[in-house]
Write a protein that holds these residues in place. Structure first.
Motif, PDB file in Angstrom:
ATOM      1  N   LEU A  31       5.751   8.081   3.990  1.00 56.90           N
ATOM      2  CA  LEU A  31       5.266   6.995   3.151  1.00 56.90           C
ATOM      3  C   LEU A  31       4.539   7.566   1.939  1.00 56.90           C
ATOM      4  O   LEU A  31       3.736   8.485   2.063  1.00 56.90           O
ATOM      5  CB  LEU A  31       4.300   6.106   3.941  1.00 56.90           C
ATOM      6  CG  LEU A  31       4.888   5.456   5.194  1.00 56.90           C
ATOM      7  CD1 LEU A  31       3.785   4.776   5.990  1.00 56.90           C
ATOM      8  CD2 LEU A  31       5.968   4.465   4.823  1.00 56.90           C
ATOM      9  N   LEU A  32       4.834   6.992   0.768  1.00 61.98           N
ATOM     10  CA  LEU A  32       4.184   7.415  -0.468  1.00 61.98           C
ATOM     11  C   LEU A  32       3.234   6.310  -0.916  1.00 61.98           C
ATOM     12  O   LEU A  32       3.608   5.131  -0.912  1.00 61.98           O
ATOM     13  CB  LEU A  32       5.232   7.668  -1.551  1.00 61.98           C
ATOM     14  CG  LEU A  32       6.325   8.671  -1.184  1.00 61.98           C
ATOM     15  CD1 LEU A  32       7.355   8.763  -2.286  1.00 61.98           C
ATOM     16  CD2 LEU A  32       5.724  10.021  -0.907  1.00 61.98           C
ATOM     17  N   PRO A  33       2.022   6.650  -1.313  1.00 59.18           N
ATOM     18  CA  PRO A  33       1.055   5.629  -1.720  1.00 59.18           C
ATOM     19  C   PRO A  33       1.563   4.812  -2.915  1.00 59.18           C
ATOM     20  O   PRO A  33       2.065   5.364  -3.891  1.00 59.18           O
ATOM     21  CB  PRO A  33      -0.183   6.429  -2.117  1.00 59.18           C
ATOM     22  CG  PRO A  33      -0.001   7.774  -1.524  1.00 59.18           C
ATOM     23  CD  PRO A  33       1.467   8.003  -1.391  1.00 59.18           C
ATOM     24  N   GLN A  41       0.818  -1.210   0.000  1.00 59.71           N
ATOM     25  CA  GLN A  41       0.000   0.000   0.000  1.00 59.71           C
ATOM     26  C   GLN A  41       0.852   1.260   0.000  1.00 59.71           C
ATOM     27  O   GLN A  41       0.418   2.290  -0.499  1.00 59.71           O
ATOM     28  CB  GLN A  41      -0.923   0.011   1.202  1.00 59.71           C
ATOM     29  CG  GLN A  41      -1.992  -1.055   1.128  1.00 59.71           C
ATOM     30  CD  GLN A  41      -2.953  -0.958   2.296  1.00 59.71           C
ATOM     31  OE1 GLN A  41      -2.636  -0.380   3.336  1.00 59.71           O
ATOM     32  NE2 GLN A  41      -4.127  -1.517   2.124  1.00 59.71           N
ATOM     33  N   TYR A  42       2.038   1.191   0.586  1.00 56.37           N
ATOM     34  CA  TYR A  42       2.905   2.364   0.685  1.00 56.37           C
ATOM     35  C   TYR A  42       4.354   1.989   0.408  1.00 56.37           C
ATOM     36  O   TYR A  42       4.765   0.854   0.616  1.00 56.37           O
ATOM     37  CB  TYR A  42       2.831   2.983   2.093  1.00 56.37           C
ATOM     38  CG  TYR A  42       1.493   3.591   2.393  1.00 56.37           C
ATOM     39  CD1 TYR A  42       1.192   4.879   1.978  1.00 56.37           C
ATOM     40  CD2 TYR A  42       0.519   2.881   3.075  1.00 56.37           C
ATOM     41  CE1 TYR A  42      -0.043   5.441   2.242  1.00 56.37           C
ATOM     42  CE2 TYR A  42      -0.721   3.432   3.335  1.00 56.37           C
ATOM     43  CZ  TYR A  42      -0.995   4.719   2.916  1.00 56.37           C
ATOM     44  OH  TYR A  42      -2.214   5.266   3.165  1.00 56.37           O
ATOM     45  N   TYR A  43       5.112   2.964  -0.073  1.00 57.79           N
ATOM     46  CA  TYR A  43       6.558   2.838  -0.256  1.00 57.79           C
ATOM     47  C   TYR A  43       7.238   3.849   0.646  1.00 57.79           C
ATOM     48  O   TYR A  43       6.750   4.969   0.810  1.00 57.79           O
ATOM     49  CB  TYR A  43       6.971   3.191  -1.693  1.00 57.79           C
ATOM     50  CG  TYR A  43       6.694   2.135  -2.717  1.00 57.79           C
ATOM     51  CD1 TYR A  43       7.685   1.223  -3.073  1.00 57.79           C
ATOM     52  CD2 TYR A  43       5.481   2.063  -3.382  1.00 57.79           C
ATOM     53  CE1 TYR A  43       7.460   0.265  -4.050  1.00 57.79           C
ATOM     54  CE2 TYR A  43       5.239   1.110  -4.345  1.00 57.79           C
ATOM     55  CZ  TYR A  43       6.239   0.216  -4.675  1.00 57.79           C
ATOM     56  OH  TYR A  43       6.023  -0.737  -5.637  1.00 57.79           O
ATOM     57  N   ARG A  44       8.383   3.467   1.199  1.00 61.88           N
ATOM     58  CA  ARG A  44       9.230   4.459   1.844  1.00 61.88           C
ATOM     59  C   ARG A  44       9.889   5.271   0.743  1.00 61.88           C
ATOM     60  O   ARG A  44       9.974   4.829  -0.405  1.00 61.88           O
ATOM     61  CB  ARG A  44      10.299   3.781   2.696  1.00 61.88           C
ATOM     62  CG  ARG A  44       9.729   3.174   3.949  1.00 61.88           C
ATOM     63  CD  ARG A  44      10.817   2.497   4.741  1.00 61.88           C
ATOM     64  NE  ARG A  44      10.261   2.052   6.002  1.00 61.88           N
ATOM     65  CZ  ARG A  44      10.866   2.202   7.164  1.00 61.88           C
ATOM     66  NH1 ARG A  44      12.057   2.718   7.219  1.00 61.88           N
ATOM     67  NH2 ARG A  44      10.284   1.801   8.264  1.00 61.88           N
ATOM     68  N   PHE A  58       1.398  11.980   0.296  1.00 61.35           N
ATOM     69  CA  PHE A  58       2.254  11.279   1.259  1.00 61.35           C
ATOM     70  C   PHE A  58       1.541  11.178   2.589  1.00 61.35           C
ATOM     71  O   PHE A  58       0.540  11.845   2.827  1.00 61.35           O
ATOM     72  CB  PHE A  58       3.596  11.998   1.427  1.00 61.35           C
ATOM     73  CG  PHE A  58       3.480  13.335   2.116  1.00 61.35           C
ATOM     74  CD1 PHE A  58       3.679  13.440   3.485  1.00 61.35           C
ATOM     75  CD2 PHE A  58       3.174  14.476   1.399  1.00 61.35           C
ATOM     76  CE1 PHE A  58       3.575  14.666   4.127  1.00 61.35           C
ATOM     77  CE2 PHE A  58       3.060  15.703   2.021  1.00 61.35           C
ATOM     78  CZ  PHE A  58       3.264  15.805   3.390  1.00 61.35           C
ATOM     79  N   ARG A  59       2.071  10.315   3.427  1.00 60.43           N
ATOM     80  CA  ARG A  59       1.620  10.175   4.822  1.00 60.43           C
ATOM     81  C   ARG A  59       2.845  10.150   5.693  1.00 60.43           C
ATOM     82  O   ARG A  59       3.881   9.626   5.297  1.00 60.43           O
ATOM     83  CB  ARG A  59       0.867   8.868   5.019  1.00 60.43           C
ATOM     84  CG  ARG A  59      -0.383   8.782   4.231  1.00 60.43           C
ATOM     85  CD  ARG A  59      -1.491   8.452   5.114  1.00 60.43           C
ATOM     86  NE  ARG A  59      -2.716   8.530   4.320  1.00 60.43           N
ATOM     87  CZ  ARG A  59      -3.863   8.207   4.774  1.00 60.43           C
ATOM     88  NH1 ARG A  59      -3.977   7.762   5.979  1.00 60.43           N
ATOM     89  NH2 ARG A  59      -4.931   8.334   4.021  1.00 60.43           N
TER      90      ARG A  59
END
Length: 70
Positions: free
Chosen positions: A53-55, A16-19, A45-46
């Motif tokens: 974290l990038l979606p 779901q997310y990438y660093r 981002f989150r």
């Protein structure tokens, strides 16, 4: 007497997310570029504490940078 074999298939959940470091590798850009875009709120981002974290939907949708020719 009949026996049936039960096979358990374990699948990894979709990412779901990438660093930032991983997303930079996928996109072919320096991590600093993504940090800059995050600082200026130009990409989704989150934050999870200090981790950005990038979606995955955004990372996998964006075109990758072409490899530089020497």
């Amino acid at each position: 007497m009949t026996t049936t074999a039960q096979h358990t298939v374990t699948t990894t959940p979709a990412r779901q997310y990438y660093r930032v470091k991983d997303a930079a590798r996928v996109l072919g850009v320096p991590p600093r570029t993504l940090y800059h875009l995050v600082e200026h709120q130009q990409i989704p981002f989150r934050r999870l504490g200090t981790v950005i974290l990038l979606p995955a939907a955004w990372v996998e949708r964006e075109p990758t940078m072409p490899v530089k020719r020497r």
